[in-house]
Write an enzyme that holds these catalytic residues in place. Structure first.
Site, PDB file in Angstrom:
ATOM      1  CG  ASP A 453      -1.653   1.266   1.432  1.00 36.92           C
ATOM      2  OD1 ASP A 453      -2.325   1.690   0.481  1.00 36.92           O
ATOM      3  OD2 ASP A 453      -1.560   1.865   2.526  1.00 36.92           O
ATOM      4  CG  ASP A 637      -4.143  -1.069   3.132  1.00 39.41           C
ATOM      5  OD1 ASP A 637      -4.392  -0.949   1.917  1.00 39.41           O
ATOM      6  OD2 ASP A 637      -3.539  -0.222   3.798  1.00 39.41           O
TER       7      ASP A 637
END
Length: 734
Positions: A453, A637
């Site tokens: 990420d 996430d």
């Protein structure tokens, strides 16, 4: 203002292991408060040391109506016992005033996961077995030294009085597991362990009753101690504090301010239905999915999508549960609430991914499926053979059968994995990585793809002004004065940058924040503004910026960038050097993601990725035969972290992301991620070597036991030696 960065999910970075690993003095008090029915529970992502406890508790205690407040540093939560009329809003405001970000949690969804009863139970039984083993061994030394018959019998009976209750008590985890296996017609690893404990104790009692020369109480208690040690190590490496899905569900705002008949009514989320009007004040999170019908503000979607650019929200804008309202009050018409909200659907995604990953079984478990039946076959075969060979000498045949069962007891096999994981975990802990799951190292060694990420993971998740020195000092002074009147992250970054540069704010009067646009005031009789480009009459730039117009010339742009996390470049370079495929997936804008990928040398990247799309991407790679390591920090996430083959999150990540992860990065530096891959591969080699040691030991020792050359005591000693050898081999990792 130009809203182009999220409220940081971690106002302060947590670099101390106590934040995620070790219990602290506040834990007991927090649980006591919970037992008394604390009315409110807050998540504290920024709490990172013991000093935070006093600061947070004092700030909460100062709020009218609060009777007591206790901080649990391990879970980063505060339990608040307050009067019924007290809501979370003033508590969150009080904490923000002292520099701590806070979110309200639903304590009912977390109450079942606060304690580790199984770990404490194993540790207690291990302590009892260890204490008994030392005492029985002292008595055994006296017998081995040539004690007379009366003395020998007395010491055997004293040993029995110590060992038998110990085996019954300490062996409960194995007995229960063995019985559960037998009830379903399966031979698990605990079946031979239980039989070995029972046979060693039974033969010893029989020998003592008949004044025999040998009793094996020390072998039985030693066996229980080593097995419990392996079981406790295994439990500690496997234990995860609580389910990520439950934490996601608890992040839902438990109450909403509903407008009914012109009045505000605070209702539990379960009573909010589609069509209701809900008021969301600045600084609060959206409790529902809906459409804005009144008000203007800017919405931080970083928790759900990872976008670093907050969006303008006016009438007609669609908002989702979990998004943060930054600057102005909004009235939202509810389209979905509770279980139907986007936040709850994300929790469902995580739950599915978690259950899918639990199908992964460790090497030891797979080996035990073949090992356990073989152990029983050898033991019973030895018993039958020696009954026939000796003409029915039950005592001799049972001794050999017990010796075979003890010598083949899978103690070394049970220690093979936990001993290595413990040694490797200690090495990684010193490098700043905490291993939470027992099979994480094994899975990490299999990784061939790493997915990162961006915001909050490769970057710090907080904006920094980049061109302060390009503007005249007077302009910076005016901008600092305007920015000080706003809590927006860009405004706070500008204030911090000006303070660091030694700039004092100008005297600006009549300051007023215009939700969704920026801040304006009067300076030297002229109206000045700091905010969005169109509000200040400027052409917007392609980068994140806030614009200042003073009435003198064109508007000035103050640009911002998210600072790169320390060690990010080294981590990516190390992973690529080990032959791993590195991917960047982010919900951020395409320009920001492209710049980051180019800076780090990541060839494959995707921008604007939603949480469900991120999880689907990880699952698609897995189905294609790839072994994915996911590194992320946000709520957006969490589903991808749970779906990955193995996952890592920073300690500064949101609670739900840390819980869904197998490994937690304790400090800010990302460089240890590259070390983790190397150490995990070394650990896998040590595990295979331990299996080899266990197999070689059995190849040598089992034939000796089968031909009657090993007593149960000698078998226990050999078994202990194999366990010690396995442990010493694991320590080579250090």
């Amino acid at each position: 203002m130009t809203l182009s960065a999220p409220i940081p999910e971690h106002a302060q970075l947590a670099a101390c292991p106590a934040c995620v690993a070790a219990p602290d003095a506040g834990d007991i008090a927090a649980r006591a408060a919970g037992a008394q029915g604390a009315g409110l529970m807050l998540s504290l992502p920024g709490a990172h040391c013991a000093a935070c406890i006093a600061t947070v508790e004092q700030a909460l205690a100062a709020v009218p109506g609060v009777r007591s407040a206790r901080v649990n540093l391990t879970l980063r939560r505060a339990s608040v016992d307050a009067a019924p009329e007290v809501t979370a809003a003033p508590l969150i405001t009080a904490l923000q005033a002292v520099g701590y970000e806070a979110h309200e949690l639903d304590p009912g969804l977390l109450s079942a996961t606060e304690t580790d009863r199984q770990g404490r139970d194993l540790l207690m039984r291990l302590g009892v077995a260890g204490f008994s083993m030392m005492n029985v061994m002292l008595l055994s030394v006296a017998v081995w030294s040539g004690a007379g018959e009366a003395t020998r019998d007395l010491f055997h009976w004293i040993s029995a009085a110590i060992a038998l209750p110990t085996v019954v008590f300490a062996g409960q985890p194995f007995f229960r597991s063995a019985w559960a296996s037998l009830r379903v017609g399966r031979l698990g690893m605990d079946v031979p362990i239980s039989l070995a404990l029972i046979l060693a104790s039974g033969i010893s009692l029989f020998e003592t009753w008949n004044s025999g020369h040998h009793a094996y109480f020390d072998a039985a208690v030693m066996l229980a101690f080593f097995l419990l040690a392996g079981r406790y190590l295994d439990h500690r490496t496997r234990a995860v504090a609580r389910s990520a899905a439950s934490v996601l569900a608890a992040l839902e705002v438990p109450r909403a301010t509903v407008l009914r008949d012109g009045a505000e009514v605070v209702l539990p989320l379960a009573e909010v239905v589609a069509g209701d009007l809900v008021r969301v004040r600045p600084g609060g999170r959206m409790p529902v999915d809906g459409v804005v019908v009144e008000g203007q503000s800017e919405v931080d979607r970083s928790l759900l999508t990872g976008e670093s650019l907050p969006i303008f929200a006016g009438p007609g804008a669609v908002v989702s549960a979990g998004e943060g309202n930054l600057t102005g009050p909004l009235v939202v018409r509810v389209t979905a609430a509770g279980r139907e909200s986007s936040l709850h659907r994300m929790a469902d995604l995580v739950a599915v991914a978690e259950s899918a990953r639990t199908r992964y079984t460790s090497l030891a478990e797979r080996a035990a499926r073949l090992y356990s039946p073989l152990v029983h076959i050898l033991s019973f075969s030895a018993f039958g053979f020696w009954m026939w060979r000796t003409g029915g000498d039950l005592r001799y045949a049972v001794n050999i059968s017990a010796a075979v069962l003890i010598i083949t007891c899978p103690c070394a096999l049970g220690l093979a994995v936990p001993a290595v994981v413990t040694a490797a975990s200690g090495r990684l802990f010193r490098k700043g990585l905490l291993i939470k799951h027992g099979t994480a190292l094994e899975r990490l060694a299999e990784v061939d793809t790493v997915v990162f990420d961006k915001t909050g993971t490769l970057t710090m998740g907080a904006p920094e002004v980049t061109n302060l020195g390009d503007h005249p000092r007077a302009a910076v002074e005016v901008a600092a004065a305007l920015a000080a009147a706003s809590s927006h992250p860009l405004a706070q970054a500008l204030v911090a940058g000006a303070r660091a540069a030694g700039v004092h704010p100008a005297r600006v009067e009549a300051l007023r924040e215009v939700p969704g646009y920026g801040v304006e005031g009067v300076w030297k009789g002229r109206r000045v503004r700091l905010g969005r480009a169109e509000w200040c009459g400027a052409d917007p730039r392609a980068v994140t910026a806030s614009y200042l117009c003073t009435g003198e010339g064109a508007a000035r742009a103050f640009t911002f960038a998210d600072s790169l996390r320390p060690g990010a470049e080294a981590a990516v370079a190390s992973l690529r050097g080990q032959g791993l495929h590195v991917v960047l997936l982010s919900g951020d804008a395409q320009g920001a993601v492209a710049d980051m990928a180019a800076r780090l040398g990541i060839a494959e990247w995707k921008a604007g990725v939603l949480p469900a799309e991120k999880a689907a991407d990880v699952q698609a790679r897995t189905q294609a035969g790839r072994r994915v390591l996911m590194v992320g920090d946000g709520l957006n996430d969490t589903a991808a972290l749970a779906a990955a083959h193995v996952s890592v999150s920073p300690a500064s990540a949101l609670d739900a992301a840390r819980v869904a992860s197998d490994i937690v990065l304790l400090g800010q530096d990302m460089a240890p991620i590259g070390d983790a891959l190397r150490i995990s591969r070394q650990a896998s080699r040590r595990i295979v070597e331990n299996f080899g040691i266990s197999a070689a030991y059995n190849v040598i020792a089992v034939p000796l036991a089968l031909v009657g050359m090993a007593t149960p005591l000698a078998a226990a000693a050999a078994m202990s030696l194999s366990s010690i050898t396995v442990s010493l081999n694991a320590l080579r990792l250090k």
